[in-house]
Write a protein that holds these residues in place. Structure first.
Motif, short mmCIF file in Angstrom:
data_model
loop_
_atom_site.label_atom_id
_atom_site.label_comp_id
_atom_site.label_asym_id
_atom_site.label_seq_id
_atom_site.Cartn_x
_atom_site.Cartn_y
_atom_site.Cartn_z
N ASP A 86 0.80 -0.82 0.09
CA ASP A 86 0.12 -0.27 0.20
C ASP A 86 0.80 1.19 0.26
OD1 ASP A 86 -2.65 -1.32 0.00
OD2 ASP A 86 -2.41 -1.06 2.32
N LYS A 89 -0.17 4.11 -2.53
CA LYS A 89 -1.57 4.06 -2.55
C LYS A 89 -1.33 5.29 -1.07
CE LYS A 89 -4.74 1.19 -2.62
NZ LYS A 89 -5.44 -0.50 -1.73
N SER A 179 -6.47 2.97 1.02
CA SER A 179 -7.84 2.14 -0.27
C SER A 179 -9.50 3.43 -0.20
CB SER A 179 -8.36 1.51 0.19
OG SER A 179 -7.37 0.42 0.03
N THR A 326 -15.42 -2.74 -4.34
CA THR A 326 -14.28 -1.50 -5.25
C THR A 326 -14.28 -0.70 -6.43
OG1 THR A 326 -12.25 -3.41 -5.08
CG2 THR A 326 -12.16 -1.93 -6.49
N SER A 328 -15.22 1.35 -9.18
CA SER A 328 -14.61 2.57 -10.59
C SER A 328 -14.77 3.61 -11.47
CB SER A 328 -15.01 0.75 -11.24
OG SER A 328 -16.45 1.04 -11.74
N LYS A 347 -8.82 0.29 -6.43
CA LYS A 347 -7.51 0.08 -6.75
C LYS A 347 -5.95 1.27 -6.65
CE LYS A 347 -9.71 -4.07 -8.58
NZ LYS A 347 -9.85 -5.54 -9.82
N HIS A 348 -5.04 0.94 -6.56
CA HIS A 348 -4.55 1.07 -6.89
C HIS A 348 -3.98 2.49 -7.95
CE1 HIS A 348 -0.35 3.62 -6.86
NE2 HIS A 348 0.50 2.48 -7.36
N ASP A 350 -6.34 3.37 -9.98
CA ASP A 350 -7.47 2.58 -11.00
C ASP A 350 -7.74 4.41 -11.44
OD1 ASP A 350 -9.87 1.12 -11.22
OD2 ASP A 350 -10.73 3.16 -10.98
#
Length: 417
Positions: A86, A89, A179, A326, A328, A347-348, A350
């Motif tokens: 992480d 992130k 996250s 997750t 999007s 997500k990293h 994204d």
């Protein structure tokens, strides 16, 4: 007659000696050699000191402490935590959240490789802005954190203690993970919160345990993360336990915005309830979703301050709302319409994060979210006036959400019930 004359001879010297002693004692007070009756007691231990029985109590220390004047703009204290993989992130989330008036604790847990933790420490040390302002602190001695056990609660309290020690000038504590990501600028958030009562806690909560009563409250668990250097799953103990009768259980979101006064109550613990509940939740499944909620709702002083919302946008699995989906790019409009301050989980790198940076934050790649504090425009490589707040459209979205949820709480709807 001889003995009587002898006694009279001693009277005059005795009176003179007594007067001299009184004079010397009074002089010593004036000269500052003995500062108070309390100091005399320490020397001779003769007379009881009037406030001696109270000076050791935390209640007295709290009531007598001098609080700094409330600043014109609110300040936030963030915990941003991550685990293995992480680092980048967390670094991106920190940049998106940064403001020189705030304070930040960052933590990569013990499951993350030592190389990642060393890299984070190196980045912080070498970063010109972080090193010069000095408001980003890393937990160097990493904690083991397992979400289903009490170690996440312990890590959160650890960060709270660090932030209380580092600064007296923050108003709200916010816990986030790597996250998470903001949906508004810090200027938007600061501007909106500047109009709020600074005693309000934003913590989603409910006493309707439902399926959690049987699956979380009554089982007994042991979290190896309390004593093991390697992350392993919790294990179950027997027998099961009954629901408590000394306090009422509450459950809710693990993500919160808590006032400084409530955080002080948790850490300093001048009442015993925070410690009692901390020990109770040591054997509770997913204690981050219950400890803070049960404390705040069982204390009359704070239960009236609990606003039933975590200021997050989270898309849950259905049923049973145990695991967040997750997000999007397809969730972008729903996030905006929610008015939430933060969203999770991502997500990293994204593509949706690029869209949030561009459309909501005005943030460039690898840069800070621009604000009124930036002295050199959008790059924000130098600090100007931190009190210069320039809110954007995000402030209106947040205000609409907060007005709605605070109105429900003022009507006593969904507030610690």
């Amino acid at each position: 007659m001889g003995s009587l004359n002898m006694e009279k001879k001693w009277v005059f010297p005795l009176v003179i000696s007594s007067l001299v002693c009184v004079f010397l004692l009074a002089t010593s007070f004036n000269m500052g050699l003995i500062s108070s009756l309390h100091t005399i007691n320490q020397i001779f231990n003769i007379f009881p000191y009037r406030n001696q029985s109270m000076e050791g109590y935390a209640e007295m220390k709290v009531s007598q402490s001098t609080l700094p004047p409330t600043p014109a703009i609110p300040r936030f204290a963030y915990l941003i935590s991550g685990s293995k993989g992480d680092l980048d992130k967390l670094w991106r989330t920190l940049h998106a959240l940064y403001h020189p008036s705030n304070h930040y604790v960052v933590h990569l847990d013990l499951e993350s490789p030592a190389e990642e933790r060393m890299e984070l420490a190196s980045r912080l040390e070498k970063h010109p802005l972080f090193s010069s302002i000095g408001n980003v602190y890393m937990i160097v001695k990493a904690n083991m954190v397992t979400y289903r056990g009490p170690t996440m609660v312990a890590n959160t309290l650890h960060a709270c203690a660090i932030l209380l020690k580092k600064s007296k000038e923050w108003d709200w504590f916010i816990n986030l993970s790597a996250s998470d990501y903001p949906l508004a600028t810090q200027d938007d958030i600061i501007y909106t919160f500047s109009t709020l009562n600074r005693n309000l806690n934003f913590i989603e909560h409910s006493s309707q345990l439902g399926w959690k009563e049987d699956k979380r409250a009554m089982p007994l668990i042991i979290d190896p993360g309390l004593y093991s250097a390697k992350k392993t799953e919790i294990y179950w103990a027997t027998p099961r336990r009954a629901l408590p009768s000394a306090f009422k259980l509450f459950t809710g979101s693990a993500w919160m915005v808590l006032t400084r006064s409530f955080v002080e109550y948790l850490i300093w613990g001048w009442d015993n309830l925070p410690r009692v509940l901390l020990m109770y939740y040591t054997n509770f499944v997913s204690s981050p979703e219950g400890y803070f909620h049960t404390v705040i709702c069982n204390v009359p002083e704070f239960s009236q301050t609990a606003i039933n919302h975590d200021l997050h946008y989270i898309a849950w699995d259905n049923p049973p709302r145990q695991h967040p989906l997750t997000l999007s790019i397809n969730d972008t409009q729903n996030m905006i319409d929610s008015g939430a301050v933060f969203a999770r989980k991502f997500k990293h790198n994204d593509p949706v994060l690029e869209r949030i940076d561009k459309e909501l934050l005005g943030r460039s790649k690898d840069g800070f979210t621009p604000g009124g504090w930036c002295a050199d425009g959008p790059t924000c490589s130098a600090v100007g006036n931190p009190n210069n707040i320039k809110p954007g459209p995000g402030a209106d979205r947040i205000k609409h959400l907060i007005d709605r949820v605070t109105m429900l709480s003022q009507n006593k709807e969904n507030q610690c019930t």
